[in-house]
Design a protein around this motif. Structure first.
Motif, PDB file in Angstrom:
ATOM      1  N   PRO A   1       0.767  -1.260  -0.006  1.00 38.62           N
ATOM      2  CA  PRO A   1      -0.102  -0.035  -0.046  1.00 38.62           C
ATOM      3  C   PRO A   1       0.807   1.274  -0.033  1.00 38.62           C
ATOM      4  CG  PRO A   1      -0.143  -1.100   1.998  1.00 38.62           C
ATOM      5  CD  PRO A   1       0.700  -1.962   1.205  1.00 38.62           C
ATOM      6  N   GLY A   2       0.313   2.456  -0.332  1.00 33.85           N
ATOM      7  CA  GLY A   2       0.791   3.645  -0.458  1.00 33.85           C
ATOM      8  C   GLY A   2       1.591   4.110  -1.815  1.00 33.85           C
ATOM      9  N   ARG A   3       1.362   3.097  -2.760  1.00 31.99           N
ATOM     10  CA  ARG A   3       1.940   3.433  -3.954  1.00 31.99           C
ATOM     11  C   ARG A   3       0.865   3.440  -5.140  1.00 31.99           C
ATOM     12  NH1 ARG A   3       4.447   0.978  -0.350  1.00 31.99           N
ATOM     13  NH2 ARG A   3       6.682   0.384  -0.265  1.00 31.99           N
ATOM     14  N   THR A   4       0.906   4.419  -5.812  1.00 32.73           N
ATOM     15  CA  THR A   4       0.279   4.515  -7.272  1.00 32.73           C
ATOM     16  C   THR A   4       0.973   4.201  -8.342  1.00 32.73           C
ATOM     17  OG1 THR A   4      -1.086   6.293  -5.797  1.00 32.73           O
ATOM     18  CG2 THR A   4      -1.473   6.028  -8.374  1.00 32.73           C
ATOM     19  N   PHE A   5       0.576   3.335  -9.263  1.00 27.50           N
ATOM     20  CA  PHE A   5       1.119   3.126 -10.645  1.00 27.50           C
ATOM     21  C   PHE A   5       0.315   3.356 -11.555  1.00 27.50           C
ATOM     22  CE2 PHE A   5       3.430   0.480  -7.246  1.00 27.50           C
ATOM     23  CZ  PHE A   5       4.775   1.044  -7.563  1.00 27.50           C
ATOM     24  N   PHE A   6       1.035   3.675 -12.536  1.00 26.06           N
ATOM     25  CA  PHE A   6       0.343   4.321 -14.065  1.00 26.06           C
ATOM     26  C   PHE A   6       0.809   3.382 -15.180  1.00 26.06           C
ATOM     27  CE2 PHE A   6       0.426   8.135 -11.294  1.00 26.06           C
ATOM     28  CZ  PHE A   6      -0.805   8.487 -11.106  1.00 26.06           C
ATOM     29  N   ARG A   7      -0.257   3.217 -15.980  1.00 26.55           N
ATOM     30  CA  ARG A   7       0.215   2.558 -17.505  1.00 26.55           C
ATOM     31  C   ARG A   7       0.339   3.803 -18.108  1.00 26.55           C
ATOM     32  NH1 ARG A   7      -3.538  -0.870 -17.149  1.00 26.55           N
ATOM     33  NH2 ARG A   7      -2.152  -2.474 -17.022  1.00 26.55           N
ATOM     34  N   ALA A   8       1.116   3.977 -19.059  1.00 29.15           N
ATOM     35  CA  ALA A   8       1.141   5.098 -20.023  1.00 29.15           C
ATOM     36  C   ALA A   8       0.880   4.817 -21.511  1.00 29.15           C
ATOM     37  CB  ALA A   8       2.438   5.710 -20.039  1.00 29.15           C
ATOM     38  N   VAL A   9      -0.323   5.413 -22.018  1.00 34.12           N
ATOM     39  CA  VAL A   9      -1.024   4.735 -22.965  1.00 34.12           C
ATOM     40  C   VAL A   9      -0.512   5.698 -24.479  1.00 34.12           C
ATOM     41  CG1 VAL A   9      -3.119   4.034 -24.257  1.00 34.12           C
ATOM     42  CG2 VAL A   9      -2.632   3.314 -21.709  1.00 34.12           C
ATOM     43  N   ALA A  10      -0.364   5.215 -25.408  1.00 28.11           N
ATOM     44  CA  ALA A  10      -0.166   6.234 -26.639  1.00 28.11           C
ATOM     45  C   ALA A  10      -1.738   6.432 -27.269  1.00 28.11           C
ATOM     46  CB  ALA A  10       0.710   5.741 -27.433  1.00 28.11           C
ATOM     47  N   PRO A  11      -1.612   7.649 -28.361  1.00 30.92           N
ATOM     48  CA  PRO A  11      -3.220   7.758 -28.986  1.00 30.92           C
ATOM     49  C   PRO A  11      -3.512   6.415 -29.711  1.00 30.92           C
ATOM     50  CG  PRO A  11      -1.694   9.559 -29.334  1.00 30.92           C
ATOM     51  CD  PRO A  11      -0.618   8.343 -28.549  1.00 30.92           C
ATOM     52  N   GLY A  68       4.414  11.618   3.298  1.00 29.71           N
ATOM     53  CA  GLY A  68       4.183  12.738   4.021  1.00 29.71           C
ATOM     54  C   GLY A  68       3.705  13.606   2.738  1.00 29.71           C
ATOM     55  N   GLU A  69       4.108  15.173   2.891  1.00 26.73           N
ATOM     56  CA  GLU A  69       3.994  15.876   1.814  1.00 26.73           C
ATOM     57  C   GLU A  69       4.824  15.763   0.525  1.00 26.73           C
ATOM     58  OE1 GLU A  69       4.421  19.957   3.087  1.00 26.73           O
ATOM     59  OE2 GLU A  69       2.623  19.997   4.360  1.00 26.73           O
ATOM     60  N   ASP A  70       5.734  15.001   0.752  1.00 22.19           N
ATOM     61  CA  ASP A  70       6.888  14.736  -0.370  1.00 22.19           C
ATOM     62  C   ASP A  70       6.487  13.319  -1.016  1.00 22.19           C
ATOM     63  OD1 ASP A  70       8.545  16.941   0.329  1.00 22.19           O
ATOM     64  OD2 ASP A  70       9.275  15.854   1.844  1.00 22.19           O
ATOM     65  N   ALA A  71       7.158  13.218  -2.171  1.00 18.75           N
ATOM     66  CA  ALA A  71       6.642  11.995  -2.830  1.00 18.75           C
ATOM     67  C   ALA A  71       7.950  11.467  -3.490  1.00 18.75           C
ATOM     68  CB  ALA A  71       5.785  12.097  -4.110  1.00 18.75           C
ATOM     69  N   LEU A  72       8.209  10.043  -3.776  1.00 15.95           N
ATOM     70  CA  LEU A  72       9.116   9.437  -4.544  1.00 15.95           C
ATOM     71  C   LEU A  72       8.763   8.817  -5.837  1.00 15.95           C
ATOM     72  CD1 LEU A  72      12.087   8.162  -4.088  1.00 15.95           C
ATOM     73  CD2 LEU A  72      10.976   6.217  -3.333  1.00 15.95           C
ATOM     74  N   ALA A 128      -0.085  14.167 -12.627  1.00 10.74           N
ATOM     75  CA  ALA A 128      -1.188  13.324 -11.944  1.00 10.74           C
ATOM     76  C   ALA A 128      -1.024  13.023 -10.435  1.00 10.74           C
ATOM     77  CB  ALA A 128      -1.263  11.818 -12.741  1.00 10.74           C
ATOM     78  N   ALA A 129       0.173  13.153  -9.852  1.00 13.15           N
ATOM     79  CA  ALA A 129       0.356  12.912  -8.620  1.00 13.15           C
ATOM     80  C   ALA A 129       0.136  14.156  -7.781  1.00 13.15           C
ATOM     81  CB  ALA A 129       1.956  12.557  -8.282  1.00 13.15           C
ATOM     82  N   PRO A 130      -0.852  13.938  -6.668  1.00 12.96           N
ATOM     83  CA  PRO A 130      -0.901  14.775  -5.565  1.00 12.96           C
ATOM     84  C   PRO A 130       0.087  15.333  -4.914  1.00 12.96           C
ATOM     85  CG  PRO A 130      -2.211  12.868  -4.956  1.00 12.96           C
ATOM     86  CD  PRO A 130      -1.462  12.532  -6.102  1.00 12.96           C
ATOM     87  N   VAL A 131       1.020  15.962  -5.012  1.00 15.51           N
ATOM     88  CA  VAL A 131       2.391  16.049  -4.277  1.00 15.51           C
ATOM     89  C   VAL A 131       2.359  17.569  -3.805  1.00 15.51           C
ATOM     90  CG1 VAL A 131       4.747  16.107  -4.063  1.00 15.51           C
ATOM     91  CG2 VAL A 131       3.664  14.561  -5.536  1.00 15.51           C
ATOM     92  N   ALA A 132       2.463  17.785  -2.293  1.00 15.76           N
ATOM     93  CA  ALA A 132       2.439  19.256  -2.072  1.00 15.76           C
ATOM     94  C   ALA A 132       3.781  19.607  -1.617  1.00 15.76           C
ATOM     95  CB  ALA A 132       1.528  19.170  -0.590  1.00 15.76           C
ATOM     96  N   GLY A 140       4.632   2.373 -21.507  1.00 14.86           N
ATOM     97  CA  GLY A 140       5.473   2.308 -20.128  1.00 14.86           C
ATOM     98  C   GLY A 140       4.368   2.309 -19.103  1.00 14.86           C
ATOM     99  N   TYR A 141       5.332   2.775 -17.913  1.00 17.07           N
ATOM    100  CA  TYR A 141       4.801   2.565 -16.731  1.00 17.07           C
ATOM    101  C   TYR A 141       5.621   3.461 -15.989  1.00 17.07           C
ATOM    102  CZ  TYR A 141       2.556  -1.716 -17.838  1.00 17.07           C
ATOM    103  OH  TYR A 141       1.834  -2.771 -18.452  1.00 17.07           O
ATOM    104  N   SER A 142       4.985   4.263 -14.714  1.00 18.27           N
ATOM    105  CA  SER A 142       5.487   5.082 -13.795  1.00 18.27           C
ATOM    106  C   SER A 142       4.791   4.805 -12.665  1.00 18.27           C
ATOM    107  CB  SER A 142       5.259   6.494 -14.149  1.00 18.27           C
ATOM    108  OG  SER A 142       4.080   6.866 -14.125  1.00 18.27           O
ATOM    109  N   GLY A 143       5.387   5.368 -11.507  1.00 15.29           N
ATOM    110  CA  GLY A 143       4.588   5.046 -10.217  1.00 15.29           C
ATOM    111  C   GLY A 143       5.105   6.311  -9.296  1.00 15.29           C
TER     112      GLY A 143
END
Length: 146
Positions: A33-43, A57-61, A87-91, A49-52
């Motif tokens: 838990p605590g990780r969000t992963f994304f699939r990158a989709v072309a037109p 806390g307020e920071d992100a990796l 897309a990432a809600p990083v304060a 590709g992928y990312s996460g």
């Protein structure tokens, strides 16, 4: 230049795990838990590709940025990072660890930082406390990619 859209990876993460493994990226903590992963989709609706992102806390990796082999060299990496940061809600600040891609991330506005200057919440992640080697370069976003 084409574009990518991100879709959340939920449920079956086998394609994500396979892509990371084939690129030599760690997968040990992906299902935690605590990780969000994304699939990158072309037109054309192909996964490129992928990312996460792991909130600390307020920071992100920023983590697990990978472009699939058939799509490399087409600027997808830059687009995936830019869209992930949007897309990432990083304060706070965004950090990453890399053993091979420091020049790539440097071109996107990340700068190498000393471990002593990295927040404890980032250093305490499994990525930085045990999965990535101590020799990994830790970088901090100083200027968002355009």
């Amino acid at each position: 230049m084409t574009s990518v859209r991100l879709e959340s990876v939920a449920g079956d993460i086998s394609d994500l795990i396979k892509a990371l493994s084939l690129s030599g990226l760690p997968t040990e903590d992906v299902p935690e838990p605590g990780r969000t992963f994304f699939r990158a989709v072309a037109p054309d609706n192909n996964t490129v590709g992928y990312s996460g992102v792991e909130q600390c806390g307020e920071d992100a990796l920023l983590r697990s940025v990978v472009v699939l082999p058939d799509h490399r060299g087409k600027s997808y990496g830059r687009m995936i990072v830019a869209e992930t940061l949007r897309a990432a809600p990083v304060a706070g600040n965004v950090y990453l660890a890399t053993t091979t891609a420091a020049p790539f991330f440097s071109n996107l506005g990340f700068e190498a930082v000393h471990r002593a200057d990295v927040p404890d919440a980032i250093l305490g992640t499994r990525q930085l406390s045990g999965i990535c080697p101590a020799s990994a370069t830790i970088m901090k976003l100083t200027k968002p990619p355009t």
